[in-house]
Design an enzyme around this catalytic site. Sequence first.
Site, mmCIF file in Angstrom:
data_model
loop_
_atom_site.group_PDB
_atom_site.id
_atom_site.type_symbol
_atom_site.label_atom_id
_atom_site.label_comp_id
_atom_site.label_asym_id
_atom_site.label_seq_id
_atom_site.Cartn_x
_atom_site.Cartn_y
_atom_site.Cartn_z
ATOM 1 N N ASN A 224 -19.553 3.052 10.721
ATOM 2 C CA ASN A 224 -19.124 1.688 10.414
ATOM 3 C C ASN A 224 -18.750 0.893 11.657
ATOM 4 O O ASN A 224 -18.790 -0.336 11.648
ATOM 5 C CB ASN A 224 -17.940 1.716 9.431
ATOM 6 C CG ASN A 224 -18.348 2.262 8.071
ATOM 7 O OD1 ASN A 224 -19.524 2.369 7.766
ATOM 8 N ND2 ASN A 224 -17.362 2.615 7.250
ATOM 9 N N LYS B 252 -12.924 0.723 4.927
ATOM 10 C CA LYS B 252 -12.117 1.944 4.791
ATOM 11 C C LYS B 252 -13.062 3.127 4.637
ATOM 12 O O LYS B 252 -14.028 3.051 3.877
ATOM 13 C CB LYS B 252 -11.190 1.816 3.581
ATOM 14 C CG LYS B 252 -10.482 3.107 3.169
ATOM 15 C CD LYS B 252 -11.210 3.802 2.029
ATOM 16 C CE LYS B 252 -10.670 5.204 1.783
ATOM 17 N NZ LYS B 252 -11.575 5.973 0.875
ATOM 18 N N SER B 253 -12.788 4.203 5.347
ATOM 19 C CA SER B 253 -13.468 5.456 5.068
ATOM 20 C C SER B 253 -12.553 6.606 5.454
ATOM 21 O O SER B 253 -11.831 6.533 6.437
ATOM 22 C CB SER B 253 -14.777 5.574 5.842
ATOM 23 O OG SER B 253 -15.361 6.821 5.514
ATOM 24 N N TYR C 225 0.829 -1.212 0.000
ATOM 25 C CA TYR C 225 0.000 0.000 0.000
ATOM 26 C C TYR C 225 0.866 1.267 0.000
ATOM 27 O O TYR C 225 0.331 2.363 -0.169
ATOM 28 C CB TYR C 225 -0.934 0.055 1.215
ATOM 29 C CG TYR C 225 -1.948 -1.062 1.339
ATOM 30 C CD1 TYR C 225 -2.203 -1.949 0.287
ATOM 31 C CD2 TYR C 225 -2.674 -1.223 2.523
ATOM 32 C CE1 TYR C 225 -3.130 -2.972 0.425
ATOM 33 C CE2 TYR C 225 -3.610 -2.236 2.654
ATOM 34 C CZ TYR C 225 -3.821 -3.107 1.610
ATOM 35 O OH TYR C 225 -4.751 -4.111 1.762
ATOM 36 N N LEU D 87 -17.565 -3.603 2.238
ATOM 37 C CA LEU D 87 -18.733 -2.870 1.728
ATOM 38 C C LEU D 87 -18.805 -2.952 0.206
ATOM 39 O O LEU D 87 -19.542 -2.191 -0.434
ATOM 40 C CB LEU D 87 -18.641 -1.390 2.141
ATOM 41 C CG LEU D 87 -18.619 -1.124 3.647
ATOM 42 C CD1 LEU D 87 -18.308 0.345 3.929
ATOM 43 C CD2 LEU D 87 -19.950 -1.514 4.268
HETATM 44 P P1 A2P Z 1 -15.262 7.249 1.942
HETATM 45 O O1 A2P Z 1 -13.805 7.026 2.258
HETATM 46 O O2 A2P Z 1 -15.518 8.537 1.243
HETATM 47 O O3 A2P Z 1 -16.156 7.058 3.156
HETATM 48 P P2 A2P Z 1 -14.539 -0.948 1.217
HETATM 49 O O4 A2P Z 1 -14.040 -0.835 2.640
HETATM 50 O O5 A2P Z 1 -15.554 -2.016 1.009
HETATM 51 O O6 A2P Z 1 -13.391 -1.058 0.226
HETATM 52 O O7 A2P Z 1 -15.324 0.400 0.869
HETATM 53 C C1 A2P Z 1 -14.643 1.633 0.889
HETATM 54 C C2 A2P Z 1 -15.436 2.633 0.094
HETATM 55 O O8 A2P Z 1 -16.745 2.753 0.659
HETATM 56 C C3 A2P Z 1 -14.836 3.999 0.117
HETATM 57 O O9 A2P Z 1 -15.041 4.559 -1.150
HETATM 58 C C4 A2P Z 1 -15.638 4.752 1.172
HETATM 59 O O10 A2P Z 1 -15.703 6.117 0.859
HETATM 60 C C5 A2P Z 1 -16.994 4.081 1.086
HETATM 61 N N1 A2P Z 1 -17.658 3.999 2.392
HETATM 62 C C6 A2P Z 1 -17.097 3.697 3.574
HETATM 63 N N2 A2P Z 1 -18.006 3.689 4.556
HETATM 64 C C7 A2P Z 1 -19.191 3.976 3.983
HETATM 65 C C8 A2P Z 1 -20.510 4.118 4.480
HETATM 66 N N3 A2P Z 1 -20.772 3.952 5.763
HETATM 67 N N4 A2P Z 1 -21.489 4.456 3.587
HETATM 68 C C9 A2P Z 1 -21.218 4.640 2.281
HETATM 69 N N5 A2P Z 1 -19.986 4.516 1.745
HETATM 70 C C10 A2P Z 1 -18.972 4.194 2.582
#
Ligand code: A2P
Length: 277
Positions: A242, A232-233, A51, A191
Site C-alpha cells: 500500500n 489499514k492493513s 477507536y 480501499l
Molecule cells: P488486512 O488488514 O487483512 O490487510 P480500508 O483502509 O479501505 O478501510 O481497507 C481496510 C481493509 O482492506 C482491511 O480489511 C484490510 O485487510 C484490507 N486491505 C488492506 N490492504 C489491502 C490490499 N493491499 N489488498 C487487499 N486488501 C487490503
Amino acid sequence: MSTPPPRGLRDGNSIPPMGFGTWPLTGDAAAVAVETALRTGYRLIDTAARYDNEEAVGRGLRASGIPRAELFVTTKLAGADHGYDATLRAFDASARRLGLETVDLYLIHWPLPARNLYVDSWRAFLRLKEEGRVRSVGVSNFEPEHIRRLVDETGVAPVVNQVELHPDFAQQTLREDAASRGIVVEAWSPLGRGGELLKRDVLTRLAKKHGRSPAQIVLRWHVELGNVAIPKSQNPQRMKENLDVFDFQLDADDVAALATLDRGHRLGGDPNVYVEL
Ligand code: A2P
C-alpha cells in the site's frame, strides 16, 4: 521503494501523502501493527479517541524507536466531548493516552450537527493550536456546509478534512469545495474496506496493465487526485504494497475508467445524521 514527498498544508506544516489507519485495531494488535507500519516506512499514524486504541498506538510509536520529530500522529475528538471546555479536557486525555506532548493533527471526528457544538470545539482547537499543543487543526466527516459555518463564525478553515472516499464514493463536490478553500482531503477507507470494490473488472484490468495490485491502483488514484490516504492493513506484506505506489502513474484513460466506478455509495455514516453511540 521511493519515499513519498510530503504534501504542504495551508498552515505551513506538511503531511505524508500515505498514512496508516488504525481502526478497528485495538490492544496489542494495534500496537504491533503501528510498530510494523513504522518499520515498513509509514510516518503518518491515524487514530481517534473513539477507536479506543490511543494507548496501544502510543506503545507502538515508542516501540518503533523512530524519533518523535519524524512521526506525524493524528487523533480525533469524540462526539461525547464536543463543547469548548470538554474539548480541551479531551485533548489532554488523548495526549496522555498516546504518551505525547503534542499531536501533529487534531480532528473533530464528526460534526454531529444535531448537537450544534462543533463551532465551540473548533474554537478550542484554535486555542490548542495557539498554545502549540497541536501543530495542525482539521475536521473529519464535515460536509461543505459545516466547513462554511466554521469559516463564517471563526474566520479559520481547517487545513484537512478527513472523509470517506474511494472510487465507489469519489466525493467530487466535497473535493472541489475543499480545493477552493485550500483544504487537503484525507481519505478514510481509501480501499473501500478492501471488499467488492477491489474485485471490479476495471480494477482487475488496470492492475494487469500496470503490473500492480488492484489496491495499488486505487491508492495511486488517491495520490493523483491529491488526496492523503490512510489504508489499514494488519498484514505486513499488504502494508508494504500500500505504500509502494509512488513509482508509476495512471494515464487519462485509466482515470476516466476509474471515474465510472463512482456510485455515490457510502459504507459509513452520513455526516448530517450520524450520531456516535
Ligand atoms: P488486512 O488488514 O487483512 O490487510 P480500508 O483502509 O479501505 O478501510 O481497507 C481496510 C481493509 O482492506 C482491511 O480489511 C484490510 O485487510 C484490507 N486491505 C488492506 N490492504 C489491502 C490490499 N493491499 N489488498 C487487499 N486488501 C487490503
